[in-house]
Scaffold this motif. Structure first.
Motif, PDB file in Angstrom:
ATOM      1  N   ASP A1026      28.297  12.906  53.934  1.00 55.45           N
ATOM      2  CA  ASP A1026      29.009  11.853  53.221  1.00 55.45           C
ATOM      3  C   ASP A1026      28.287  11.477  51.934  1.00 55.45           C
ATOM      4  O   ASP A1026      28.923  11.290  50.881  1.00 55.45           O
ATOM      5  CB  ASP A1026      29.151  10.631  54.132  1.00 55.45           C
ATOM      6  CG  ASP A1026      30.006   9.552  53.496  1.00 55.45           C
ATOM      7  OD1 ASP A1026      31.195   9.803  53.255  1.00 55.45           O
ATOM      8  OD2 ASP A1026      29.472   8.473  53.231  1.00 55.45           O
ATOM      9  N   ALA A1029      28.803  14.250  49.475  1.00 54.85           N
ATOM     10  CA  ALA A1029      30.184  14.231  48.990  1.00 54.85           C
ATOM     11  C   ALA A1029      30.364  13.164  47.915  1.00 54.85           C
ATOM     12  O   ALA A1029      31.070  13.389  46.920  1.00 54.85           O
ATOM     13  CB  ALA A1029      31.144  13.990  50.150  1.00 54.85           C
ATOM     14  N   LYS A1030      29.751  12.002  48.077  1.00 57.73           N
ATOM     15  CA  LYS A1030      29.843  10.965  47.048  1.00 57.73           C
ATOM     16  C   LYS A1030      29.185  11.451  45.759  1.00 57.73           C
ATOM     17  O   LYS A1030      29.677  11.194  44.650  1.00 57.73           O
ATOM     18  CB  LYS A1030      29.182   9.675  47.545  1.00 57.73           C
ATOM     19  CG  LYS A1030      29.895   8.998  48.688  1.00 57.73           C
ATOM     20  CD  LYS A1030      29.212   7.701  49.051  1.00 57.73           C
ATOM     21  CE  LYS A1030      29.805   7.020  50.258  1.00 57.73           C
ATOM     22  NZ  LYS A1030      31.219   7.046  50.411  1.00 57.73           N
ATOM     23  N   PHE A1033      31.430  13.929  44.046  1.00 62.66           N
ATOM     24  CA  PHE A1033      32.533  13.255  43.360  1.00 62.66           C
ATOM     25  C   PHE A1033      32.075  12.692  42.020  1.00 62.66           C
ATOM     26  O   PHE A1033      32.788  12.823  41.009  1.00 62.66           O
ATOM     27  CB  PHE A1033      33.088  12.135  44.248  1.00 62.66           C
ATOM     28  CG  PHE A1033      34.036  11.226  43.537  1.00 62.66           C
ATOM     29  CD1 PHE A1033      35.336  11.625  43.271  1.00 62.66           C
ATOM     30  CD2 PHE A1033      33.613   9.975  43.103  1.00 62.66           C
ATOM     31  CE1 PHE A1033      36.203  10.791  42.596  1.00 62.66           C
ATOM     32  CE2 PHE A1033      34.482   9.133  42.433  1.00 62.66           C
ATOM     33  CZ  PHE A1033      35.785   9.547  42.178  1.00 62.66           C
ATOM     34  N   HIS A1101      34.190  16.610  53.965  1.00 62.12           N
ATOM     35  CA  HIS A1101      33.765  15.306  53.458  1.00 62.12           C
ATOM     36  C   HIS A1101      34.142  15.135  51.993  1.00 62.12           C
ATOM     37  O   HIS A1101      34.524  14.024  51.578  1.00 62.12           O
ATOM     38  CB  HIS A1101      32.251  15.145  53.643  1.00 62.12           C
ATOM     39  CG  HIS A1101      31.858  14.747  55.023  1.00 62.12           C
ATOM     40  ND1 HIS A1101      31.721  13.429  55.400  1.00 62.12           N
ATOM     41  CD2 HIS A1101      31.600  15.487  56.138  1.00 62.12           C
ATOM     42  CE1 HIS A1101      31.369  13.361  56.682  1.00 62.12           C
ATOM     43  NE2 HIS A1101      31.281  14.602  57.157  1.00 62.12           N
ATOM     44  N   CYS A1102      34.022  16.189  51.202  1.00 61.01           N
ATOM     45  CA  CYS A1102      34.439  16.093  49.800  1.00 61.01           C
ATOM     46  C   CYS A1102      35.944  15.845  49.694  1.00 61.01           C
ATOM     47  O   CYS A1102      36.402  15.052  48.858  1.00 61.01           O
ATOM     48  CB  CYS A1102      34.053  17.372  49.061  1.00 61.01           C
ATOM     49  SG  CYS A1102      32.276  17.585  48.830  1.00 61.01           S
ATOM     50  N   TRP A1104      37.778  14.321  51.842  1.00 65.83           N
ATOM     51  CA  TRP A1104      38.021  12.928  52.239  1.00 65.83           C
ATOM     52  C   TRP A1104      37.562  11.952  51.156  1.00 65.83           C
ATOM     53  O   TRP A1104      38.226  10.949  50.894  1.00 65.83           O
ATOM     54  CB  TRP A1104      37.306  12.643  53.552  1.00 65.83           C
ATOM     55  CG  TRP A1104      37.763  11.385  54.198  1.00 65.83           C
ATOM     56  CD1 TRP A1104      37.148  10.175  54.184  1.00 65.83           C
ATOM     57  CD2 TRP A1104      38.972  11.200  54.953  1.00 65.83           C
ATOM     58  NE1 TRP A1104      37.867   9.257  54.880  1.00 65.83           N
ATOM     59  CE2 TRP A1104      38.998   9.854  55.373  1.00 65.83           C
ATOM     60  CE3 TRP A1104      40.007  12.046  55.314  1.00 65.83           C
ATOM     61  CZ2 TRP A1104      40.024   9.341  56.125  1.00 65.83           C
ATOM     62  CZ3 TRP A1104      41.040  11.527  56.078  1.00 65.83           C
ATOM     63  CH2 TRP A1104      41.041  10.194  56.472  1.00 65.83           C
ATOM     64  N   GLU A1105      36.454  12.223  50.512  1.00 69.97           N
ATOM     65  CA  GLU A1105      35.945  11.339  49.463  1.00 69.97           C
ATOM     66  C   GLU A1105      36.913  11.289  48.280  1.00 69.97           C
ATOM     67  O   GLU A1105      37.195  10.214  47.741  1.00 69.97           O
ATOM     68  CB  GLU A1105      34.567  11.823  49.000  1.00 69.97           C
ATOM     69  CG  GLU A1105      33.964  11.003  47.870  1.00 69.97           C
ATOM     70  CD  GLU A1105      33.654   9.575  48.282  1.00 69.97           C
ATOM     71  OE1 GLU A1105      33.606   8.710  47.397  1.00 69.97           O
ATOM     72  OE2 GLU A1105      33.486   9.329  49.499  1.00 69.97           O
ATOM     73  N   TYR A1106      37.461  12.440  47.886  1.00 70.23           N
ATOM     74  CA  TYR A1106      38.385  12.466  46.763  1.00 70.23           C
ATOM     75  C   TYR A1106      39.681  11.728  47.100  1.00 70.23           C
ATOM     76  O   TYR A1106      40.238  11.002  46.260  1.00 70.23           O
ATOM     77  CB  TYR A1106      38.700  13.907  46.370  1.00 70.23           C
ATOM     78  CG  TYR A1106      37.739  14.467  45.345  1.00 70.23           C
ATOM     79  CD1 TYR A1106      37.869  14.139  43.997  1.00 70.23           C
ATOM     80  CD2 TYR A1106      36.705  15.314  45.717  1.00 70.23           C
ATOM     81  CE1 TYR A1106      36.995  14.645  43.054  1.00 70.23           C
ATOM     82  CE2 TYR A1106      35.821  15.829  44.784  1.00 70.23           C
ATOM     83  CZ  TYR A1106      35.971  15.487  43.440  1.00 70.23           C
ATOM     84  OH  TYR A1106      35.106  15.979  42.507  1.00 70.23           O
ATOM     85  N   GLN A1109      39.043   8.005  46.939  1.00 70.76           N
ATOM     86  CA  GLN A1109      38.997   7.533  45.550  1.00 70.76           C
ATOM     87  C   GLN A1109      40.391   7.511  44.933  1.00 70.76           C
ATOM     88  O   GLN A1109      40.717   6.612  44.143  1.00 70.76           O
ATOM     89  CB  GLN A1109      38.063   8.430  44.733  1.00 70.76           C
ATOM     90  CG  GLN A1109      36.615   8.403  45.185  1.00 70.76           C
ATOM     91  CD  GLN A1109      35.988   7.035  45.039  1.00 70.76           C
ATOM     92  OE1 GLN A1109      36.393   6.234  44.193  1.00 70.76           O
ATOM     93  NE2 GLN A1109      34.986   6.756  45.863  1.00 70.76           N
ATOM     94  N   SER A1123      41.177  17.014  45.904  1.00 68.43           N
ATOM     95  CA  SER A1123      41.035  16.899  47.358  1.00 68.43           C
ATOM     96  C   SER A1123      41.728  18.059  48.066  1.00 68.43           C
ATOM     97  O   SER A1123      41.200  18.629  49.033  1.00 68.43           O
ATOM     98  CB  SER A1123      41.609  15.562  47.826  1.00 68.43           C
ATOM     99  OG  SER A1123      41.580  15.455  49.228  1.00 68.43           O
TER     100      SER A1123
END
Length: 1476
Positions: A1026, A1029-1030, A1033, A1101-1102, A1104-1106, A1109, A1123
């Motif tokens: 996580d 991934a942040k 982003f 995770h990437c 999900w992060e996108y 956002q 995403s």
């Protein structure tokens, strides 16, 4: 004085008119008896005002100089006097309309209309003169010698300022607007009403952030609008009455607030907090002057009569009182009926009747304000005295004196009037007088109350307005007199004919009243005796109110409580009353003690404030419900329009004590003396002596505690003075008898003295300044941390790299001393409870400051560590609290610690001493589990954002734990093993922190925000993915770059993901190959966490992060597209399936359904405003969103199919995460998802494609949901894992026809967009990303799912291509058509259109000649063609000829149009031949 001019002389009130209290003086005589309120003509610069006038008057002069006045309705300001040859006197004024001047006389000249400004307050003498001259009205040339105007306005000159400048005047108007408004604030402060003329605003308090960032209560608008119903009516008075709740859980508490508003039309209307009209009542035809309310109060003494609740309404000649109980029940019933009617839509409303009394006040000229005293009973002496005055010596009296309702008015003639109405004999309750017709709401009592808002038709409302309700007559009520034959001075009260009252304010105990008059006086009136007992002078336009304070007898016995505000175990409490006077002319607020007390307080406030004194609390309480809960109400408040604040006035009870021997008053005097002494700067010795004398003289324990707190909070006193004063108070308490000593004060002094001694001891140890001469070598550090040479070098290199990458410049002042803490701050941080010390709730910075005071010198080796530990332990601080303080200092001062390696030795020594304290580590703790002591240290390290300091503390903790374990093993206690550390401490904590420190060091380019280790450790294995991934982003790295980092990372399992990634996205991997040093951080992270950062896990995770956002900002469509890119890079179909399903369920389906319903409602692509309102994004973002939804559903279907072809993956975890507990990673959650229903996903995909096509091509007259039957509509937007009933079998031909038309529209729009001019083409988000869709192929695919013939769509596509002139693409598309015979017929028509355009529309000579040679059948057929259907008419003849050859090839010879095709072919060949 002779008039100037021929026929008319105008005398302005600014120069020539003199108005006295009894007459108006003019050059032609005096006019007396004109108007009782024409008291004086007041001057203010160039402006003239008629003091005290509510209306205007005119009078006709008689030869004798006498005249009879006539009132004019409306509020009129005097502007000028005009005299016409002694015949007529007129007052020129304005009530918001055009003022007029009337001429009367022998010549009967017509009326002259003078146009004045809309705002008469700006009318000056010069402007008036210009207006009069412009209308042929001449002014006198000069003043007459006998005109007495030199001193008539002198009494005002001292108080009225000179005319201000224009800017100052504007500023005054901006701040004085509140004076022109009707203002009311609920006693519970939950509602404020501001009204002016017809409009009103209801304000409610809400918690909001102020400009300083703090939360504070601010009034916000809850409702605003016009309250006027009748034409021309204005608001004159308003009240906010809170009504008590009838629920058992909140008995006695306020339930809701009713707003009562009075109007100039005589109506009284009742509203809710939201502006809903409950009922309206017309009780009198005159304007409402004042509304006042009285609520239930607990009697102070058993003999005091309980006063009933009531609402009193003042009219110019009458008072109406509504019984409080009846009003309370009626309002509750009306509110309930309105709510039920609003819910059911019914208009059958039956408001319950009100019980009221109406009194006509006699023997008084003018009434301005009133006060309802309530029910009172005469004493036997007063009863006998009254009977003797009226009946003489033989008058008989009753055994029980009668009960009377007392009313008090102020105005003119008399100045104050007292009215008494006998209860039960004179005026009955006017209730239930129309019960027979109550259901139709036509009774005389409730005609006015029947005009409910929203429940009548327009015709009914007009009928009610045309027919005014019947008003009950008032019962006459005469003013009280001293004898039955009144003379000029026989009135009971204050019959001052020269004085005019302005307002009256009744005290809470109904014994006193404050009256203001036009002479600038405030008079204190004894209500029972009717006499003035005190007068204040110089308070013009004053506003008055009352504050009642009950003595707090619980101070000496804090443990006892009593629910009654007036009764206690020690007897009745004393009650003090204070009069609050606000003088707006001077901008001062004064508080006076009653009755003859001094002024106890004065405050400078603004000159445009409003003093609000409601005089009531909560309606609906009684002797039982009022005992359960004391209402939190204010007594008086001040509204300041300049600062926009509402301030309450609170007066301490002791200010009412006039006895010089009062202990409380003496204590308060000593407190004020102490406060002044603490502000002074005398010598320390003298001030200490005076402080001791003052604090020993204070008697009350609570006051003495307050005094000691103020002394200890002083920053000017030295530490020795604080300690000596506290010790003196402690010695004095111990010398007294135990029974007379207050336990709370004794414990307070003991605790403060203990804290002062601790502060002194720690301060002395910190001032020793110890220095170690021996240098701290690396060998000593390795031995201390129990590391070998290789491990030490690795640790040093890691910390050096971390320090270099995370170093930031900081500013430090030379006067800042490390570890210093003022004694005042030290006492604020700690509190003493019995023998233990604890820390209050303080901020993190304050926590670090306290820890630095205790430990920082020890960590630097400048203080004795053992002595400090023993001192803190003896003071009562627990080891756990000391460990928390020590770690707080260590982790917060990372920069200083990394620069001073010797601090590691200080931490080791301090941690060893703390671990050996009692109750630090329980010896009975199981050695195979983590002790709470070490768990506390581990938790502090993982929650820190400073990884370097946390890593060092972990090594030190490991060394101390091993040391203690060896020591306990050597003791060999029988039956017990080593109970010290847990073996998992060094195995888990240090590797975690080393990895976190390494990653923080590598990720410092660019520097990331500080992330605590707990963010990763607590969230278990998913925390690392996580965090990465942040970071991905923020760097906006492509998915191919992540695969590149894994491929370059190597490893045993690196080959398979690399091959899969290359097969899926070969070009992207090559494009991202040259990325500089960015993959180094990824590569290092993958090496440190090979399992947590597995490609599928990281992509999940990437992804999900996108999408998270994107959900925060839906306008960023590229986030959602990126995403989906990460989603397609996931190799495992199981993980891909789960992530796609979670994305759809969590973020997309709600907006997708909103878009579908919106597009189906408008029947086209919605506009931007509707998209933002319903879907939460713009129209451009909606198009991209729908395209992403189609891609997601397609990916989900592919993943569902791929699940059957591969086994589910096994997600490995590093050993460090095995004992960690926290939420699962996104990949783990994806594997837990249920399988989707493939057909249901496909069903949603078809709808998504339809919506996307409508939005992309801006199609019109298309309702997407109408393409599906009822089964299909019901299946939409349901859980994709559920089994739904989907359409099956043959579809209705009507549906198929509609679907076919839609698909043909899509194909036409796609071909048109493909072949439109470049300047007309709008770049889309998909075109920018290089991913244009094949819309014709998508339309064919949709035709298969929508049961539409695919060949029809293909033939239409071919026809559209040829229509746009794309013959080369059309020849390729023909190969996919099955029914070529039908296609040939269609193309034959298209060739005919082209030939018709070439022959008939170009009008060339060659074309005309060829047309003449063509067969008649062909000519007729060509003339029937319509070339307007062609999209491109500029196709060459040779290309068209090739199309005709193609048509001839496709048509069979036996076809009916085959011959026509041959003729067409010959014509095309002839047209293609060059001219000879």
């Amino acid at each position: 004085m002779e008039p100037q001019g021929k026929s008319v002389t105008a005398l302005t009130g600014l120069d020539r008119a003199l108005v006295t209290r009894d007459s108006v003086q003019t050059p032609h005589g005096a006019i007396s008896g004109c108007h009782s309120q024409a008291t004086a003509l007041r001057m203010k610069g160039d402006r003239a005002l008629l003091g005290g006038a509510e209306g205007s008057f005119t009078g006709d002069c008689q030869p004798s100089g006498q005249a009879v006045g006539r009132e004019l309705s409306g509020s009129v300001k005097l502007l000028a006097f005009v005299c016409h040859e002694g015949k007529t006197l007129s007052l020129l004024g304005s009530n918001g309309q055009v003022p007029t001047w009337q001429q009367h006389g022998p010549s009967q000249e017509p009326r002259v209309v003078l146009e004045f400004p809309e705002d008469p307050s700006v009318l000056t003498k010069d402007k008036l003169k210009n207006e009069l001259v412009a209308n042929s009205v001449m002014l006198p040339a000069g003043k007459s010698s006998n005109w007495e105007d030199d001193g008539w306005g002198a009494w005002e000159d001292a108080e009225l300022p000179e005319p201000e400048e224009e800017g100052s005047t504007c500023k005054t108007r901006k701040t004085s607007w509140l004076q022109d408004c009707v203002l009311s604030l609920s006693p519970t402060s939950d509602l404020m009403v501001i009204a002016r003329e017809q409009k009103a605003v209801f304000l409610v308090p809400k918690w909001k952030h102020s400009d300083k960032g703090k939360e504070e209560m601010q009034f916000a608008v809850a409702w605003s609008g016009s309250l006027s119903v009748e034409e021309g009516e204005y608001v004159t008075s308003a009240l906010c009455i809170p009504l008590a709740s009838q629920k058992r859980s909140s008995t006695g508490r306020p339930d809701w607030t009713c707003i009562v508003v009075g109007f100039t039309s005589g109506y009284v209307r009742f509203y809710t907090e939201t502006g809903v009209l409950l009922l309206a009542q017309l009780l009198n035809e005159d304007m409402v002057l004042q509304l006042k309310c009285r609520t239930y109060e607990i009697p102070r003494h058993p003999g005091v009569t309980e006063q009933s609740e009531e609402l009193s309404i003042l009219y110019p000649a009458a008072i109406v009182t509504i019984d409080g109980f009846s009003l309370f029940q009626s309002l509750r019933a009306c509110r309930n009926q309105v709510a039920k009617a609003a819910a059911s839509g019914s208009d059958n409303i039956e408001p319950p009747p009100l019980a009221y009394k109406k009194w006509g006040l006699q023997d008084i000229d003018t009434i301005v304000d009133h006060a309802s005293i309530g029910i009172m009973t005469l004493s036997p002496f007063d009863q006998m005295k009254t009977a003797s005055n009226i009946g003489g010596f033989n008058a008989a009296i009753k055994n029980s004196p009668p009960a009377m309702s007392q009313y008090l008015t102020v105005g003119a003639n008399p100045f104050t009037g007292f009215f008494y109405a006998l209860e039960g004999s004179t005026q009955p309750l006017l209730s239930h007088v129309a019960l027979a017709v109550a259901s139709k709401l036509t009774s005389a009592l409730f005609n006015a109350a029947s005009g409910w808002l929203g429940w009548k038709s327009k015709h009914e409302e007009e009928a009610v307005q045309r027919q005014k309700p019947k008003v009950e007559p008032a019962t006459p009520l005469a003013v009280r007199q001293v004898c039955p034959l009144p003379t000029a001075w026989d009135w009971f009260g204050l019959p001052d004919s020269r004085r005019h009252g302005e307002s009256i304010c009744l005290s809470p105990c109904n014994t006193l009243a404050a009256v203001t008059d036009d002479f600038g006086r405030v008079i204190l009136l004894d209500v029972a005796r009717g006499i003035a007992v005190r007068m204040w002078k110089g308070y013009r336009d004053a506003q008055a109110g009352w504050v009642q304070v009950v003595e707090d007898l619980q101070e000496r016995a804090p443990g006892r409580e009593d629910s009654s505000p007036f009764r206690s175990s020690q007897g009745p409490s004393r009650v003090a009353q204070f009069l609050v006077i606000y003088a707006p002319r001077r901008g001062i607020l004064e508080v006076w003690a009653m009755r003859q007390g001094p002024r106890v307080g004065a405050f400078n406030v603004g000159k445009h404030c409003r003093l609000l004194y409601p005089g009531y609390k909560i309606m609906g309480l009684n002797s039982v419900t009022s005992q359960s809960w004391q209402p939190q109400t204010y007594q008086i408040c001040l509204v300041d329009p300049m600062s926009g604040s509402v301030k309450t006035v609170n007066v301490p009870f002791h200010l009412a004590l006039s006895d010089k021997k009062s202990e409380r008053a003496k204590d308060m005097h000593l407190m004020m003396k102490l406060a002044a002494l603490l502000r002074a700067r005398p010598g320390p010795d003298s001030i200490e002596t005076e402080i001791k004398e003052i604090i020993l003289d204070i008697k009350y324990p609570a006051t003495k505690t307050q005094a000691l707190e103020s002394i200890l909070a002083s920053e000017r006193l030295p530490f020795s003075c604080l300690r000596n004063v506290t010790q003196t108070v402690m010695d004095a308490l111990r010398s007294q008898e135990r029974a007379s000593v207050d336990e709370g004060l004794l414990h307070f002094c003991a605790g403060r003295l203990k804290l002062l001694r601790l502060y002194e001891s720690v301060g002395q140890l910190n001032s020793l300044g110890l220095r170690s001469a021996e240098p701290f070598s690396d060998e000593a550090l390795a031995v201390l941390l129990r590391l070998d040479e290789k491990e030490l070098r690795k640790l040093q290199a890691l910390l050096e790299k971390y320090k270099r990458e995370n170093s930031r410049p900081a500013v430090r002042f030379s006067e800042d001393s490390e570890g210093a803490l003022p004694v005042k701050t030290f006492l604020e941080y700690l509190e003493c409870e019995k023998d233990t010390l604890s820390i209050k709730r303080i901020s993190e910075e304050e926590y670090v400051a306290l820890g630095s005071f205790f430990f920082w010198k020890c960590l630097l080796g400048e203080s004795s560590t053992e002595d400090v530990c023993h001192t803190l332990e003896a003071a009562g601080l627990s080891p756990q609290l000391l460990l928390s303080l020590l770690l707080g200092v260590w982790l917060s001062k990372e920069k200083e610690i990394l620069e001073k390696p010797r601090s590691v030795c200080g931490l080791h020594t301090m941690l060893s001493l703390l671990s050996r304290m009692k109750v630090a580590i329980d010896e009975a703790w199981d050695s195979q589990s983590v002790s709470p002591w070490w768990q506390q240290m581990r938790l502090a390290c993982v929650q820190s954002e400073n990884n370097g300091a946390a890593l060092l503390s972990a090594h030190v903790g490991h060394s101390v734990a091993v040391q203690m374990s060896n020591h306990m093993t050597e003791r060999k206690v029988s039956g017990r093993g080593a109970r010290g550390p847990s073996p998992g401490l060094s195995r888990l904590l240090r590797p975690e922190l080393e990895r976190g420190t390494a990653v923080r060091g590598e990720r410092a380019r660019p520097p990331p925000p500080p992330v605590p280790n707990a963010a990763c450790l607590v969230s278990a294995a998913g925390g690392i993915a996580d965090s990465v991934a942040k970071w991905v982003f923020k760097q906006d790295l492509s998915p191919g770059l992540l695969n590149l980092a894994h491929q370059d990372g190597g490893g045993e399992n690196a080959g398979e993901p690399k091959e899969g990634a290359d097969r899926a996205f070969p070009r992207e991997a090559e494009a991202e190959a040259d990325t500089g040093g960015i993959p180094d951080a990824l590569r290092l992270a993958c090496e440190q966490f090979p399992c947590s950062l597995e490609p599928d896990v990281l992509h999940a995770h990437c992804c999900w992060e996108y999408v998270v956002q994107w959900n925060r900002d839906p306008e960023e469509a590229r986030f959602l597209a990126r995403s989906l890119e990460h989603l397609r890079h996931i190799i495992s179909a199981h993980v891909q399936h789960g992530v796609a399903l979670m994305m759809w369920t969590t973020f997309l389906v709600k907006r997708f359904s909103a878009a579908a319903y919106l597009m189906d409602k408008v029947g086209k692509s919605p506009k931007d405003r509707l998209c933002r309102r319903d879907v939460g994004m713009s129209d451009a973002a909606l198009t991209s969103f729908l395209g992403c939804c189609v891609d997601l559903l397609q990916t989900l279907m592919e993943a569902d199919v791929g699940r059957d072809e591969m086994p589910p993956p096994v997600l490995d975890t590093e050993d460090a995460w095995l004992p960690a507990e926290g939420p699962a990673s996104i990949a783990e959650l994806a594997l837990e998802q249920k399988p989707v229903h493939y057909l249901l996903v496909q069903h949603h995909s078809v709808l998504g494609a339809v919506l996307y096509a409508v939005a992309h091509f801006a199609l019109k007259a298309v309702k997407p949901l109408s393409l599906f039957d009822s089964k299909g509509k019901n299946a939409f937007f349901k859980d994709l894992t559920s089994i739904q009933l989907l359409p099956s079998g043959e579809m209705d031909p009507n549906f198929i026809s509609v679907r076919q038309q839609f698909l043909l529209k899509v194909v036409s729009a796609a071909v048109q967009a493909q072949h439109s001019a470049p300047k007309d083409r709008k770049p889309s988000a998909e075109a920018a990303s290089g991913k244009d869709r094949d819309w014709p192929a998508l339309a064919v695919d949709l035709a298969q799912h929508l049961q539409v013939s695919e060949d029809v769509v293909r033939r239409h596509y071919v026809g559209e291509l040829y229509s746009h002139g794309a013959d080369h693409l059309g020849e390729e598309a023909i190969l996919q058509v099955h029914d070529k015979e039908v296609l040939a017929s269609q193309l034959l028509v298209l060739t005919g259109q082209r030939l018709a355009h070439a022959l008939l529309h170009t009008q060339s000579r060659e074309g005309m000649e060829l047309l003449a040679r063509l067969p008649p059948t062909l000519c007729t057929w060509l003339k029937a063609m319509s070339p307007q259907d062609l999209q491109d008419t500029g196709v060459p003849i040779a290309v068209t000829a090739r199309l005709v050859h193609k048509v001839v090839e496709l048509l069979p010879e036996q076809h009916g149009q085959y011959g026509l095709a041959l003729h067409l072919l010959e014509a095309m060949e002839a047209l293609a031949l060059p001219p000879s």
